[in-house]
Design a protein around this motif. Structure first.
Motif, PDB file in Angstrom:
ATOM      1  N   THR A  70       3.838  30.004  -3.052  1.00 60.89           N
ATOM      2  CA  THR A  70       3.769  28.681  -3.659  1.00 60.89           C
ATOM      3  C   THR A  70       3.484  28.780  -5.151  1.00 60.89           C
ATOM      4  N   ILE A  71       2.545  29.639  -5.530  1.00 58.93           N
ATOM      5  CA  ILE A  71       2.201  29.798  -6.949  1.00 58.93           C
ATOM      6  C   ILE A  71       3.375  30.374  -7.727  1.00 58.93           C
ATOM      7  N   ILE A  72       4.056  31.356  -7.161  1.00 60.53           N
ATOM      8  CA  ILE A  72       5.175  31.996  -7.851  1.00 60.53           C
ATOM      9  C   ILE A  72       6.295  31.004  -8.125  1.00 60.53           C
ATOM     10  N   VAL A  73       6.678  30.216  -7.114  1.00 59.16           N
ATOM     11  CA  VAL A  73       7.799  29.295  -7.325  1.00 59.16           C
ATOM     12  C   VAL A  73       7.418  28.164  -8.276  1.00 59.16           C
ATOM     13  N   ARG A  74       6.142  27.777  -8.290  1.00 57.59           N
ATOM     14  CA  ARG A  74       5.693  26.783  -9.269  1.00 57.59           C
ATOM     15  C   ARG A  74       5.776  27.354 -10.680  1.00 57.59           C
ATOM     16  N   ALA A  75       5.358  28.605 -10.844  1.00 59.48           N
ATOM     17  CA  ALA A  75       5.349  29.219 -12.168  1.00 59.48           C
ATOM     18  C   ALA A  75       6.755  29.338 -12.742  1.00 59.48           C
ATOM     19  N   PHE A  76       7.718  29.729 -11.915  1.00 60.77           N
ATOM     20  CA  PHE A  76       9.074  29.967 -12.388  1.00 60.77           C
ATOM     21  C   PHE A  76       9.968  28.740 -12.254  1.00 60.77           C
ATOM     22  N   ALA A 101      10.927  29.920   1.265  1.00 55.54           N
ATOM     23  CA  ALA A 101      12.380  29.964   1.142  1.00 55.54           C
ATOM     24  C   ALA A 101      12.804  30.153  -0.312  1.00 55.54           C
ATOM     25  N   ARG A 102      12.075  29.543  -1.242  1.00 56.43           N
ATOM     26  CA  ARG A 102      12.394  29.697  -2.665  1.00 56.43           C
ATOM     27  C   ARG A 102      12.023  31.098  -3.163  1.00 56.43           C
ATOM     28  N   ALA A 103      10.860  31.602  -2.738  1.00 55.83           N
ATOM     29  CA  ALA A 103      10.460  32.954  -3.138  1.00 55.83           C
ATOM     30  C   ALA A 103      11.433  33.986  -2.588  1.00 55.83           C
ATOM     31  N   TYR A 104      11.937  33.729  -1.385  1.00 60.87           N
ATOM     32  CA  TYR A 104      12.935  34.625  -0.787  1.00 60.87           C
ATOM     33  C   TYR A 104      14.230  34.584  -1.596  1.00 60.87           C
ATOM     34  N   LYS A 105      14.644  33.372  -1.997  1.00 66.83           N
ATOM     35  CA  LYS A 105      15.856  33.225  -2.805  1.00 66.83           C
ATOM     36  C   LYS A 105      15.687  33.925  -4.155  1.00 66.83           C
ATOM     37  N   HIS A 110       9.870  39.511   0.561  1.00 67.59           N
ATOM     38  CA  HIS A 110      10.659  39.994   1.684  1.00 67.59           C
ATOM     39  C   HIS A 110       9.768  40.067   2.922  1.00 67.59           C
ATOM     40  N   GLY A 111      10.338  39.749   4.039  1.00 69.85           N
ATOM     41  CA  GLY A 111       9.586  39.878   5.283  1.00 69.85           C
ATOM     42  C   GLY A 111       9.706  41.281   5.847  1.00 69.85           C
ATOM     43  N   TYR A 112       9.146  41.430   7.022  1.00 66.81           N
ATOM     44  CA  TYR A 112       9.191  42.739   7.680  1.00 66.81           C
ATOM     45  C   TYR A 112       9.253  42.519   9.190  1.00 66.81           C
ATOM     46  N   ASP A 113      10.217  43.185   9.812  1.00 72.78           N
ATOM     47  CA  ASP A 113      10.344  43.125  11.269  1.00 72.78           C
ATOM     48  C   ASP A 113      10.480  41.684  11.758  1.00 72.78           C
ATOM     49  N   ALA A 134       9.379  39.675  -9.882  1.00 69.02           N
ATOM     50  CA  ALA A 134       9.671  38.409 -10.552  1.00 69.02           C
ATOM     51  C   ALA A 134       9.992  38.627 -12.022  1.00 69.02           C
ATOM     52  N   LEU A 135       9.304  39.582 -12.647  1.00 66.01           N
ATOM     53  CA  LEU A 135       9.519  39.865 -14.074  1.00 66.01           C
ATOM     54  C   LEU A 135      10.593  40.928 -14.301  1.00 66.01           C
ATOM     55  N   LYS A 136      11.174  41.427 -13.228  1.00 66.44           N
ATOM     56  CA  LYS A 136      12.215  42.445 -13.318  1.00 66.44           C
ATOM     57  C   LYS A 136      11.753  43.651 -14.132  1.00 66.44           C
ATOM     58  N   LEU A 137      10.526  44.084 -13.866  1.00 66.08           N
ATOM     59  CA  LEU A 137      10.029  45.291 -14.518  1.00 66.08           C
ATOM     60  C   LEU A 137      10.622  46.510 -13.815  1.00 66.08           C
ATOM     61  N   GLU A 138      11.114  47.417 -14.588  1.00 66.45           N
ATOM     62  CA  GLU A 138      11.706  48.618 -14.012  1.00 66.45           C
ATOM     63  C   GLU A 138      10.613  49.492 -13.404  1.00 66.45           C
TER      64      GLU A 138
END
Length: 304
Positions: A70-76, A101-105, A110-113, A134-138
């Motif tokens: 929730t925090i991530i999608v609000r920030a971006f 769903a937005r964070a996944y998009k 990512h989920g697991y199993d 999110a920041l595309k850091l290598e």
């Protein structure tokens, strides 16, 4: 009638001097701390990342995966949702379904199993990995700072955690990173504050910005005659909209997660770091005009 008009004029003048009672005040929280995390928590509240519950911000409570999403999608400013129907523990009626769903998009969660584990408390290394994505850091092969517990970082998370440390975004505590410990709401707010110092959420022209990384997450923004002494992040919320950089110098990277076919226009100025194109879906164009200095453009959208 003259006495009446004079009285009305006096009343208008007095009312004009009174504070605006309709102004929206920042919410007050009974448990807002007065310590190292205060500024970061206040920034998170001011920018709508943390809302709290029942008059409390709960700074020491562990952060769940659903809350983090929730925090991530609000920030971006993310609005597009991915298909998470394959995850058995997220129902469309859950309060967090849209955020996950937005964070996944966005490609950060990512989920697991076949599960997303939305109610599970997230560990520090998991949170760091999400933010690095999110920041595309290598991912980095080595870490520039010594920590007693660096060997406790999971193999899958090392590159992303190293990248955050090497970029100066996380410092650890008492010589430790505590990668397997659960991250608190205050700690997550602090890392977000380290990453992004200003959010531009209203369209218009801007000639001043804060020191550090700047996030634009709405379309219709023009930055003019300024220097950004960090990264400029074009958030997912820009969508297919436009961002104009008019004689802007970016001392870090330009990360474009949003933008459209008539979108990011760089006029004069330049980007000292890389331009990273990372829009997860749809077309995007970056136009370089007026002698702007842009040397390296990287396409990192998860496609071929």
């Amino acid at each position: 009638s003259k006495r009446f008009l004079k009285a009305m004029l006096a009343l208008v003048l007095v009312v004009g001097l009174l504070p605006a009672t309709g102004a929206v005040a920042e919410p007050q929280f009974l448990d807002m701390p007065d310590n190292w995390s205060t500024e970061a928590l206040e920034s998170a509240v001011e920018n709508g990342l943390l809302i709290g519950d029942d008059g409390k911000i709960m700074p020491d409570s562990p952060l769940t995966r659903a809350q983090m999403a929730t925090i991530i999608v609000r920030a971006f400013g993310a609005t597009e949702e991915g298909d998470i129907s394959g995850y058995s523990d997220v129902q469309s009626t859950d309060w967090f379904a849209g955020s996950i769903a937005r964070a996944y998009k966005m490609g950060v969660m990512h989920g697991y199993d076949g599960k997303m584990d939305p109610g599970t408390n997230i560990t520090r290394e998991q949170a760091f990995a999400v933010l690095a994505r999110a920041l595309k850091l290598e991912p980095a092969a080595n870490i520039d700072k010594t920590f007693e517990d660096v060997d406790e970082i999971s193999g899958w998370a090392k590159g992303e955690v190293y990248a955050l440390v090497n970029s100066g975004y996380i410092q650890g505590s008492d010589g430790k990173l505590n990668p397997q410990s659960h991250i608190s709401r205050a700690e997550f707010a602090q890392v977000i504050f380290n990453l992004i110092r200003e959010y531009i959420t209203v369209e218009g022209d801007y000639t001043e910005v804060a020191d550090g990384n700047v996030m634009v997450n709405v379309p219709g923004v023009t930055l003019k005659n300024l220097t950004i002494n960090g990264d400029l992040i074009v958030g997912d919320g820009v969508g297919d909209g436009e961002l104009i950089l008019d004689h802007v110098t970016i001392e870090g990277r330009l990360l474009a997660r949003g933008g459209g076919v008539d979108s990011i226009v760089i006029i004069g100025g330049g980007v000292e770091g890389k331009v990273v194109i990372a829009k997860v879906d749809g077309k995007i164009r970056v136009s370089v005009e007026g002698g702007a200095d842009v040397e390296v453009i990287v396409i990192d959208d998860g496609k071929d």
